[in-house]
Design a protein around this motif. Structure first.
Motif, PDB file in Angstrom:
ATOM      1  N   HIS A 127      11.313  -6.985   3.718  1.00  0.00           N
ATOM      2  CA  HIS A 127      10.711  -6.807   5.292  1.00  0.00           C
ATOM      3  C   HIS A 127      11.091  -7.463   6.181  1.00  0.00           C
ATOM      4  O   HIS A 127      11.579  -8.775   5.900  1.00  0.00           O
ATOM      5  CB  HIS A 127       9.371  -7.087   4.847  1.00  0.00           C
ATOM      6  N   GLY A 173      -0.373  -6.723  12.347  1.00  0.00           N
ATOM      7  CA  GLY A 173      -1.078  -5.780  11.671  1.00  0.00           C
ATOM      8  C   GLY A 173      -0.347  -4.876  10.792  1.00  0.00           C
ATOM      9  O   GLY A 173      -0.619  -4.497   9.793  1.00  0.00           O
ATOM     10  N   LEU A 187       0.003  -6.504   7.424  1.00  0.00           N
ATOM     11  CA  LEU A 187      -1.353  -6.220   6.618  1.00  0.00           C
ATOM     12  C   LEU A 187      -1.317  -5.149   5.822  1.00  0.00           C
ATOM     13  O   LEU A 187      -1.797  -5.314   4.575  1.00  0.00           O
ATOM     14  CB  LEU A 187      -2.640  -6.048   7.554  1.00  0.00           C
ATOM     15  N   GLU A 188      -0.671  -4.195   6.340  1.00  0.00           N
ATOM     16  CA  GLU A 188      -0.578  -2.765   5.470  1.00  0.00           C
ATOM     17  C   GLU A 188       0.574  -2.964   4.438  1.00  0.00           C
ATOM     18  O   GLU A 188       0.570  -2.169   3.490  1.00  0.00           O
ATOM     19  CB  GLU A 188      -0.419  -1.549   6.315  1.00  0.00           C
ATOM     20  N   ILE A 189       1.360  -3.677   4.683  1.00  0.00           N
ATOM     21  CA  ILE A 189       2.761  -4.178   3.791  1.00  0.00           C
ATOM     22  C   ILE A 189       2.078  -4.918   2.572  1.00  0.00           C
ATOM     23  O   ILE A 189       2.212  -4.487   1.356  1.00  0.00           O
ATOM     24  CB  ILE A 189       3.685  -4.840   4.398  1.00  0.00           C
ATOM     25  N   HIS A 190       1.127  -5.980   2.897  1.00  0.00           N
ATOM     26  CA  HIS A 190       0.394  -6.408   1.737  1.00  0.00           C
ATOM     27  C   HIS A 190      -0.426  -5.344   1.194  1.00  0.00           C
ATOM     28  O   HIS A 190      -0.611  -5.505  -0.106  1.00  0.00           O
ATOM     29  CB  HIS A 190      -0.389  -7.601   2.595  1.00  0.00           C
ATOM     30  N   ALA A 191      -1.373  -4.732   1.681  1.00  0.00           N
ATOM     31  CA  ALA A 191      -2.002  -3.752   1.026  1.00  0.00           C
ATOM     32  C   ALA A 191      -1.268  -2.918   0.067  1.00  0.00           C
ATOM     33  O   ALA A 191      -2.010  -2.469  -0.782  1.00  0.00           O
ATOM     34  CB  ALA A 191      -2.949  -2.999   2.252  1.00  0.00           C
ATOM     35  N   ASN A 244       0.786  -3.554  -1.740  1.00  0.00           N
ATOM     36  CA  ASN A 244       0.800  -4.161  -3.022  1.00  0.00           C
ATOM     37  C   ASN A 244      -0.473  -4.315  -3.863  1.00  0.00           C
ATOM     38  O   ASN A 244      -0.442  -5.114  -4.837  1.00  0.00           O
ATOM     39  CB  ASN A 244       1.279  -5.779  -2.667  1.00  0.00           C
ATOM     40  N   ALA A 245      -1.393  -3.775  -3.181  1.00  0.00           N
ATOM     41  CA  ALA A 245      -2.850  -3.607  -3.971  1.00  0.00           C
ATOM     42  C   ALA A 245      -2.664  -2.766  -5.118  1.00  0.00           C
ATOM     43  O   ALA A 245      -1.902  -1.737  -5.037  1.00  0.00           O
ATOM     44  CB  ALA A 245      -3.794  -3.313  -3.222  1.00  0.00           C
ATOM     45  N   THR A 267      -0.861   3.763   7.510  1.00  0.00           N
ATOM     46  CA  THR A 267      -1.522   3.319   6.147  1.00  0.00           C
ATOM     47  C   THR A 267      -0.586   3.036   5.483  1.00  0.00           C
ATOM     48  O   THR A 267       0.653   3.496   5.287  1.00  0.00           O
ATOM     49  CB  THR A 267      -2.220   4.503   6.030  1.00  0.00           C
ATOM     50  N   PRO A 268      -0.616   2.468   4.052  1.00  0.00           N
ATOM     51  CA  PRO A 268       0.069   2.276   3.160  1.00  0.00           C
ATOM     52  C   PRO A 268       0.649   3.438   2.420  1.00  0.00           C
ATOM     53  O   PRO A 268       1.960   3.381   2.134  1.00  0.00           O
ATOM     54  CB  PRO A 268      -0.768   1.669   2.058  1.00  0.00           C
ATOM     55  N   GLY A 271      -2.954  -9.124  15.162  1.00  0.00           N
ATOM     56  CA  GLY A 271      -3.561  -7.964  14.588  1.00  0.00           C
ATOM     57  C   GLY A 271      -4.646  -8.297  13.500  1.00  0.00           C
ATOM     58  O   GLY A 271      -5.751  -7.486  13.293  1.00  0.00           O
ATOM     59  N   TYR A 286      -4.254 -14.354  -2.193  1.00  0.00           N
ATOM     60  CA  TYR A 286      -2.995 -14.668  -2.156  1.00  0.00           C
ATOM     61  C   TYR A 286      -3.071 -16.370  -2.763  1.00  0.00           C
ATOM     62  O   TYR A 286      -2.000 -16.910  -3.032  1.00  0.00           O
ATOM     63  CB  TYR A 286      -2.423 -14.747  -0.771  1.00  0.00           C
ATOM     64  N   TRP A 295      -7.220  -8.049  -4.096  1.00  0.00           N
ATOM     65  CA  TRP A 295      -6.687  -7.078  -3.310  1.00  0.00           C
ATOM     66  C   TRP A 295      -7.076  -5.799  -3.547  1.00  0.00           C
ATOM     67  O   TRP A 295      -7.063  -4.574  -2.800  1.00  0.00           O
ATOM     68  CB  TRP A 295      -5.119  -7.135  -3.224  1.00  0.00           C
ATOM     69  N   GLU A 306      -8.435  -3.625  -0.632  1.00  0.00           N
ATOM     70  CA  GLU A 306      -8.174  -2.085  -0.232  1.00  0.00           C
ATOM     71  C   GLU A 306      -9.579  -1.190  -0.350  1.00  0.00           C
ATOM     72  O   GLU A 306      -9.679  -0.367   0.697  1.00  0.00           O
ATOM     73  CB  GLU A 306      -7.219  -1.776  -1.397  1.00  0.00           C
ATOM     74  N   ARG A 362      -8.828   1.317   9.324  1.00  0.00           N
ATOM     75  CA  ARG A 362      -8.910   0.274   8.398  1.00  0.00           C
ATOM     76  C   ARG A 362      -9.138  -0.887   8.853  1.00  0.00           C
ATOM     77  O   ARG A 362      -9.738  -1.713   8.137  1.00  0.00           O
ATOM     78  CB  ARG A 362      -7.605   0.409   7.445  1.00  0.00           C
ATOM     79  N   TYR A 363      -8.654  -1.257  10.072  1.00  0.00           N
ATOM     80  CA  TYR A 363      -8.954  -2.619  10.638  1.00  0.00           C
ATOM     81  C   TYR A 363      -9.647  -2.507  12.030  1.00  0.00           C
ATOM     82  O   TYR A 363      -9.755  -3.493  12.551  1.00  0.00           O
ATOM     83  CB  TYR A 363      -7.367  -3.112  10.780  1.00  0.00           C
ATOM     84  N   PHE A 375      -9.290  -1.157  14.706  1.00  0.00           N
ATOM     85  CA  PHE A 375      -8.701  -1.065  15.833  1.00  0.00           C
ATOM     86  C   PHE A 375      -9.030  -0.428  16.911  1.00  0.00           C
ATOM     87  O   PHE A 375      -9.417   0.908  16.701  1.00  0.00           O
ATOM     88  CB  PHE A 375      -6.937  -0.643  15.735  1.00  0.00           C
TER      89      PHE A 375
END
Ligand code: SF4
Lengths: 172, 508
Positions: free
Chosen positions: A50, A58, A61-65, A67-68, A156-157, B215, B263, B278, B282, B295-296, B298
């Protein structure tokens, strides 16, 4: 004691990983000249690096998500790696701030061929609300070659995963 | 007797004040605020020449009466004001950024290095001046890092592109063995010209941009921005919209705390924590999308109100109870896990005295005994009827910052249920009154990271003339440096994560 609690919780939680989405060929922006040989070597495994090129965080956040556990990406063979030298895909976010333009180009150069670039988010695709200015270059494709653009603010993820799969899977 | 009593600031909102004075009075005022136990929250500049004036410097202080926005007019030629960093060290980087962007000098400042300017514009150009039309250039004047010399000292430069999925910035560690002697941050990499971008925008588009300053704090920024625009124009926001904004803000806080707690576990090799938190996060995000379409959240906070309503509130309230139960189970694991406790405790300490001296704020501040939370001391509607419990701690280490997150997470889950119960039916949005003359307003919202302040000026045409969004990270970044001293390099990731500061929010 902690180990006992952990095992209990793991058993109670069960398996939450979900089936993978299909690759989205509509996201492809240039013809994929993928050879069968590369596909064979790649198999299903793809390493992603990445690069935040000035995002609002923002998209991160979805890249992290992604990894959920629900997405189970390592099970799909997608792995995030620490160095551009170890990856197949660069996942770039942001409207490419001019303060990161050089770093992005260097990261691209440091990534070995064959490589794919996925521009993530409205910012990566068009410059987004930030646009091009004295401080931002605009879309990622104006700075390095881009294979797949994944729009959304943030995408979205699932959309992101489809984009990554579209980049590496060619016509698959 | 407080610093402001004799100066008669004008009330411009609940707990919000405005004061205009001469620049020469600023250091004396800052000293008096400091003596009262107040803080400097923000400092920025504006080019007011098109309004028949010169430039101006703006300082926001936190005082017993609330937030005071102080403005001092400056000359059109060689604008300058006296340095405030000697009184409030956190002003240092803000002053340097103000020089880079506007060419307004802090006279007598000890550190005159550039801050947000890297190479995208030359040293003698200032992009936030109204007449700046410069093309981007590539200047390569080097940045003079502070050097640490001595036997066995060496440097580890890290970034701007990091090994993990985090925002870009440069950290320069000077170390002996594994111990950090000095950490120097070089930020500004994500500077994308946000403040300039606001200029000329209509208020609705401005709300979308404000929400994208950082964000992860979208709701907090959008609300603070809208609060400022609504104050400037005299808009009356329907009550239900304010309830929904509070609901969104607490949903945002829960989402961020869940992610950070995961984290924090991961950074000390407890990947169980990452996966569990997570998973919860999610589910939380999916619920936000199902209820409000994003989701956030926005673009759900808009000038004059909100763009999404709550249907089926009781299901959300019930879900909060279930999440609280799960988090309690996970907290029991974190509490019992010897390895995690060992890594968290006494790591990355920011002692209360230093936190007060250097202005540590927000959740990190509360973990170092800086007991400020706008929702508690200076509540706007509907928080004035909610009796929010503040979480504080004195340890100032990673453990304390994790504890404060746990406490605030439980509190937000409780608040969400209260908000749902308190909401009445009603309109979601009011039109903004027509603007006929330049007008200003300020907004102040306690985001999950700390206070978000947005100052807005609209022009006579009703478009944005100047917007300054201010992130709490400005105040906390310097304390990440001091909190890392004496720790070992491998502990930096968990220390960094325990603060979780915004790059984009301060780079602008
Ligand atoms: S696309 Fe949206 S979420 Fe992603 S960096 Fe841009 S503004 Fe932020």
């Amino acid at each position: 004691m902690a180990a006992h609690l952990i095992l209990q919780k793991i058993l109670k939680t069960g398996r939450v990983s979900e089936p993978a989405p299909a690759a989205d060929p509509a996201l492809r922006t240039r013809v994929q000249a993928l050879q069968a040989e590369i596909l064979r070597v790649f198999g299903q495994a793809v390493a992603v690096r990445h690069v935040d090129a000035g995002s609002c965080n923002g998209c991160e956040l979805e890249i992290h998500a992604l990894n959920a556990p629900q997405y189970n990406i390592e099970g799909l063979g997608v792995k995030f790696a620490a160095s551009p030298r170890h990856v197949d895909v660069l996942l770039v976010t942001g409207p490419v701030s001019r303060n990161l333009e050089t770093a992005l180009k260097r990261t691209y150069e440091a990534t070995p061929e064959p490589k794919w670039v996925v521009a993530m988010g409205d910012c990566g695709c068009t410059g987004g609300l930030f646009g091009a200015s004295y401080a931002a270059c605009g879309r990622v494709a104006d700075v390095i070659p881009v294979d797949v653009e994944v729009p959304g603010c943030p995408p979205t993820p699932t959309a992101l995963l489809q984009g990554i799969l579209a980049a590496v899977s060619g016509g698959r | 007797m407080s610093a402001f009593d004799s100066l008669n600031p004008q009330a411009i909102g609940k707990h919000l004040w405005r004061l205009r004075l001469a620049a020469a009075q600023l250091p004396g005022l800052a000293e008096a605020v400091r003596e009262d136990g107040g803080q400097l929250v923000a400092l920025w500049g504006s080019d007011d020449r098109h309004l028949g004036a010169g430039y101006a410097v703006h300082v926001v202080f936190l005082a017993a009466r609330g937030l005071v926005w102080v403005s001092a007019g400056l000359a059109a030629e060689a604008p300058a004001y006296p340095d405030l960093a000697a009184v409030f060290p956190q002003a240092g980087r803000m002053q340097r950024a103000t020089w880079d962007l506007l060419g307004i000098r802090a006279e007598g400042a000890a550190d005159g290095r550039k801050w947000l300017r890297h190479g995208a514009w030359p040293a003698d150009a200032h992009p936030l001046r109204k007449d700046y039309a410069g093309e981007p250039v590539r200047e390569t004047d080097a940045y003079p890092f502070v050097r640490v010399a001595g036997d066995g000292v060496h440097e580890i430069p890290v970034g701007p592109i990091h090994a993990g999925v985090i925002e870009p910035g440069h950290f320069r560690f000077s170390i002996i063995g594994e111990r950090v002697l000095k950490l120097e941050e070089r930020l500004g990499y994500t500077h994308k010209g946000i403040e300039k971008r606001f200029e000329g925008m209509d208020p609705d588009t401005g709300a979308r941009l404000a929400g994208r300053v950082s964000g992860d704090s979208h709701v907090a920024y959008a609300w603070a921005y809208c609060m400022a625009v609504e104050a400037a124009t005299g808009a009356q926001v329907p009550e239900r919209a304010l309830w929904l904004r509070a609901l969104f803000l607490e949903i945002e806080r829960v989402a961020n705390h869940l992610g950070d707690l995961g984290y924090l576990g991961n950074d000390v090799a407890l990947s169980f924590g990452l996966n569990q938190f997570w998973r919860l996060k999610e589910e939380w995000l999916r619920l936000s999308e199902a209820l409000f379409g994003h989701r956030y959240l926005f673009d759900r906070v808009v000038p004059g109100g909100v763009a999404a309503d709550l249907v089926g509130g009781s299901a959300l309230a019930e879900y909060c109870l279930a999440v609280a139960d799960e988090v309690r189970e996970l907290k029991a694991v974190y509490d019992e896990h010897a390895g995690l406790q060992d890594r968290f405790a006494n790591t990355g300490i920011c002692a209360p005295e230093l936190a007060a001296r250097l202005g540590l704020t927000g959740l990190a501040g509360r973990a170092s005994a800086q007991a400020w939370d706008a929702r508690v001391q200076f509540p706007q509607f509907p928080y004035d009827g909610l009796e929010v419990n503040m979480a504080t701690h004195r340890r100032g280490d990673v453990l304390a910052r994790a504890e404060v997150r746990f406490a605030e997470l439980f509190e937000s889950l409780r608040l969400i249920a209260e908000i749902i119960a308190g909401m009445q039916e009603g309109a979601l949005r009011a039109d903004l009154p027509q603007v006929t003359a330049p007008c200003e307003g300020i907004g102040w919202v306690e985001g999950w990271r700390g206070e978000i302040v947005v100052a807005v000026r609209l022009g006579a045409d009703g478009r944005l003339d100047r917007v300054h969004p201010h992130d709490p990270s400005w105040r906390n970044w310097p304390l990440l440096e001091t909190s890392t001293l004496g720790n070992i390099v491998p502990d930096f990731p968990v220390i960094n994560k325990s603060f979780n500061l915004s790059y984009s929010g301060q780079d602008l």
